[in-house]
Design a protein around this motif. Structure first.
Motif, short mmCIF file in Angstrom:
data_model
loop_
_atom_site.label_atom_id
_atom_site.label_comp_id
_atom_site.label_asym_id
_atom_site.label_seq_id
_atom_site.Cartn_x
_atom_site.Cartn_y
_atom_site.Cartn_z
N LYS A 1 8.49 0.51 5.29
CA LYS A 1 8.69 1.87 4.77
C LYS A 1 8.97 2.86 5.89
O LYS A 1 9.85 3.71 5.78
N GLU B 1 -3.58 6.19 7.80
CA GLU B 1 -3.50 4.87 8.44
C GLU B 1 -2.67 4.96 9.72
O GLU B 1 -3.03 4.42 10.76
N LEU C 1 -1.47 6.68 3.45
CA LEU C 1 -0.68 6.07 4.52
C LEU C 1 -0.61 6.97 5.75
O LEU C 1 -0.53 6.47 6.87
N THR C 2 -0.68 8.29 5.55
CA THR C 2 -0.59 9.17 6.72
C THR C 2 -1.84 8.99 7.60
O THR C 2 -1.76 9.02 8.83
N CYS D 1 1.16 1.43 -5.31
CA CYS D 1 1.91 2.29 -4.38
C CYS D 1 3.40 2.01 -4.43
O CYS D 1 4.23 2.93 -4.43
N CYS E 1 2.15 7.55 -3.45
CA CYS E 1 1.37 6.35 -3.11
C CYS E 1 -0.07 6.70 -2.77
O CYS E 1 -0.97 5.88 -2.90
N CYS F 1 -7.53 -2.17 0.67
CA CYS F 1 -6.33 -2.34 -0.16
C CYS F 1 -6.58 -3.39 -1.24
O CYS F 1 -7.08 -4.48 -0.98
N TYR G 1 0.00 -5.44 3.43
CA TYR G 1 -0.03 -3.99 3.65
C TYR G 1 0.80 -3.65 4.89
O TYR G 1 1.58 -2.70 4.88
N CYS H 1 -2.93 5.42 -5.70
CA CYS H 1 -3.69 4.27 -5.22
C CYS H 1 -5.08 4.35 -5.85
O CYS H 1 -5.78 5.35 -5.67
N CYS I 1 10.36 6.77 3.57
CA CYS I 1 9.36 7.66 2.98
C CYS I 1 9.92 9.06 2.87
O CYS I 1 10.52 9.57 3.82
N LEU J 1 3.99 -1.05 5.03
CA LEU J 1 3.99 0.18 5.82
C LEU J 1 5.02 0.14 6.94
O LEU J 1 5.72 1.13 7.18
#
Lengths: 262, 374
Positions: free
Chosen positions: B333, B365, B362-363, B273, B352, B267, B326, B356, B346, B330
């Motif tokens: 969100k 992560e 994010l999915t 994002c 995002c 990141c 971060y 980025c 979300c 997350l």
């Protein structure tokens, strides 16, 4: 109440940052109204001795004479502010740091014996206590006026440490890296220029130096994935702020020269 | 547009391409500023439109983590793209606003609210995920005891013309977030694009009034079938799946998971994002004075939880590392947003991921944390 006394000093630099103050045409008269400009050789032949309330310092320390002179300026000044990349990180001339400056002098000057120079070009903060650092190559005149305003009003200046990206988004510039694949130092560079270059389809050059806690390694890895060579990426960091620690360490890491000169 | 006035069973009609072209003059003559998709800076952005010619006719977008490209279509579709870097947030919650002014006078400081003339927007081309995002921001800005007047006024005056997606990007996951791709509520009119015109669902009186200035036709069974097929195509193209089962507990019970260190290495904390997110709403407020100190403006501007200074509280920084920032973004969100506002923050638009610069997804992560659990 007496007006605060303002002085502007030049060290090793190109004068561009001082010119930013003179360029602030709309506000210059108000500045002259609010402050007494008592030492500013670039603008006026009036050169009064200290003490000064506010000293603006442009340029880096690169000679023994300047190293002594900055000590006197510090003694004479209540609030000392550095302006620009040279004064805050050593400037483009810091590229010579660690290199053989005697060899450079032999190559450039017919009689190098007359030149007295330090091995390193260093930021003002390496020599004296600095009260505030204003970044940029050159500085942004609006930021300079903002800091002067904040000093007069006794408040905190608005000179944020965030990335250039935030300014691109606020002004509606589409990310040139994501949409066009143009390499850009914006994500790791401190704002201050209102994201000027990306709005003209050019990647950020990093004129305002590293942003707070910038993640250089991640960005340069991405640039490599996108096809740039280590040398090219390292070169892009060896610009006006090459001696800013985050840029310096990353450009050296890329070329695997830990602490070694380029 | 207000949910409560939307009829349960929207009427549907057909608008030819020529009549659709007249929609612009109808909206403009009624005092609307039309905002919709147009090509600028090598992307399809939302900007001011004056005619059908401003639409991205024959263009589409290709998206993947960290990458967006405009690509020519082999037809003349007007809305044949997915979503770009803009969202309607920019119009409803402007990047910079002046909230108040203060002037020093002989009688002391005079304070006044900064009144703005509320722009009257017609949003054209709002996607289902964006309708969901507006609903979320409605809750954030107007759903509590402290109503944001700038947002509320802009929102209540805006006409919303949605356009159903007929395709999806690799970054889309609205089906996982249950926000799309079909526009179901929150619009005045909803269009589905066909080669020779638009199927129009009329949901509100305001929408019907606009349509009364245009010549509409009955929908033929073929057109209805075509529209269904076009909308189904978007559903079928969505490949990204995001398991949100017990996501709040999953994230909140893994606050020290090593994955946070892993993502922190990638990141950039650059704020991209949060800026492109259609629901992120953080701002900072600052006082701006002139050199005399006699005139002060209070300004609000978009800010981000990824900025170091944004977590500054009395005495120090609360989130003094990229890892912490971060994680804050997350978990807010996807988890604590649910406690705060009753829904996820979300909508599955994928912005995002696309925007980025280093393509953090994010999915992925969340999936990494979930997989380590099982």
């Amino acid at each position: 109440m007496e007006k605060p006394r303002l002085a502007v000093f030049k060290f090793a630099s190109c004068d561009g940052c001082q010119l930013s103050l003179l360029d602030a045409e709309d506000q210059l008269l108000s500045v002259a109204d609010a402050l007494e400009i008592v030492y500013f050789p670039e603008a006026t032949s009036r050169m009064e001795a200290g003490p000064y309330d506010i000293a603006l310092i442009e340029g880096s320390i690169s000679t023994p004479h300047d190293a002594a002179r900055i000590q006197q300026v510090r003694r004479d000044s209540r609030f000392l502010m550095t302006i620009g990349a040279c004064a805050t990180s050593g400037g483009i001339q810091a590229l010579r740091n660690g290199a053989d400056s005697a060899e450079f002098m032999r190559a450039v000057y017919a009689s190098p014996g007359y030149i007295e120079v330090l091995d390193q070009s260093t930021p003002i903060a390496d020599h004296v206590t600095v009260d505030f650092e204003l970044r940029g190559c050159p500085i942004n005149q609006y930021q300079l006026i903002e800091v002067i305003q904040s000093l007069l009003a006794g408040r905190t200046p608005r000179t944020p440490g965030h990335s250039v990206c935030l300014d691109c988004k606020r002004r509606g510039t589409v990310c040139i890296t994501v949409a066009q694949g143009i390499a850009c130092l914006g994500p790791v560079t401190q704002s201050g220029c209102n994201a000027l270059c990306p709005s003209y389809n050019r990647g950020c050059y990093g004129c305002f130096g590293p942003a707070s806690q910038s993640n250089l390694v991640s960005l340069t890895s991405q640039m490599e994935q996108d096809g740039a060579s280590k040398q090219e990426i390292s070169n892009s960091l060896q610009n006006f702020n090459n001696n800013a620690p985050a840029f310096r360490e990353e450009s050296r890491r890329l070329l695997d020269r830990n602490g070694e000169p380029y | 547009m207000n949910d409560s006035v939307q009829s349960v069973d929207p009427e549907t009609c057909f608008l030819t391409l020529d009549e659709f072209a007249r929609l612009f003059e109808v909206l403009i003559s009624r005092g609307y500023e039309v905002i919709g998709p147009t090509i600028d800076q090598e992307a399809i952005v939302y900007g001011q439109l004056s005619s059908i010619d401003d639409l991205p006719r024959g263009w589409t977008d290709q998206q993947e983590p960290g990458k967006y490209r405009l690509v020519r279509r082999d037809d003349n579709a007007l809305f044949g793209y997915v979503v770009g870097p803009s969202s309607w947030k920019k119009q409803l919650f402007p990047p910079v606003s002046t909230l108040a002014r203060a002037d020093r006078t002989e009688e002391g400081w005079q304070f006044q609210e900064a009144k703005e003339e509320t722009p009257r927007y017609a949003f054209l081309g709002v996607r289902a995920c964006e309708l969901a995002a507006m609903k979320i921001q409605d809750r954030v800005f107007t759903g509590g005891p402290y109503v944001d007047s700038i947002y509320e006024q802009r929102r209540s005056q805006a006409l919303v013309i949605a356009v159903n997606c007929t395709q999806a990007a690799s970054t889309c996951f609205c089906t996982s977030m249950e926000t799309g791709p079909r526009c179901k509520a929150g619009f005045d009119l909803a269009l589905t694009e066909l080669p020779d015109g638009f199927l129009v669902e009329v949901a509100t009186a305001a929408g019907a009034e606009i349509l009364s200035d245009l010549q509409t036709m009955k929908v033929s069974p073929e057109q209805d079938t075509q529209a269904n097929a076009a909308r189904q195509q978007a559903v079928d193209q969505i490949e990204r799946r995001f398991d949100t089962t017990d996501i709040k507990d999953l994230l909140m019970s893994n606050l020290e998971h090593p994955r946070w260190d892993d993502v922190a290495e990638r990141c950039l904390s650059c704020t991209n994002c949060t800026m492109v997110c259609p629901t992120c709403f953080c701002s900072s407020v600052e006082e701006v004075s002139d050199l005399t100190g006699d005139h002060v403006e209070r300004q609000r501007q978009w800010d981000s939880c990824f900025n170091l200074d944004f977590s500054y509280m009395n005495g120090g920084l609360v989130r003094n590392s990229i890892r912490n920032r971060y994680r804050q973004w997350l978990t807010h969100k996807l988890a604590t947003w649910i406690d705060q506002f009753g829904t996820s923050g979300c909508v599955g638009c994928g912005r995002c991921i696309t925007w980025c610069p280093v393509g953090i997804d994010l999915t992925q992560e969340v999936n990494a944390i979930r997989e380590s659990e099982s």
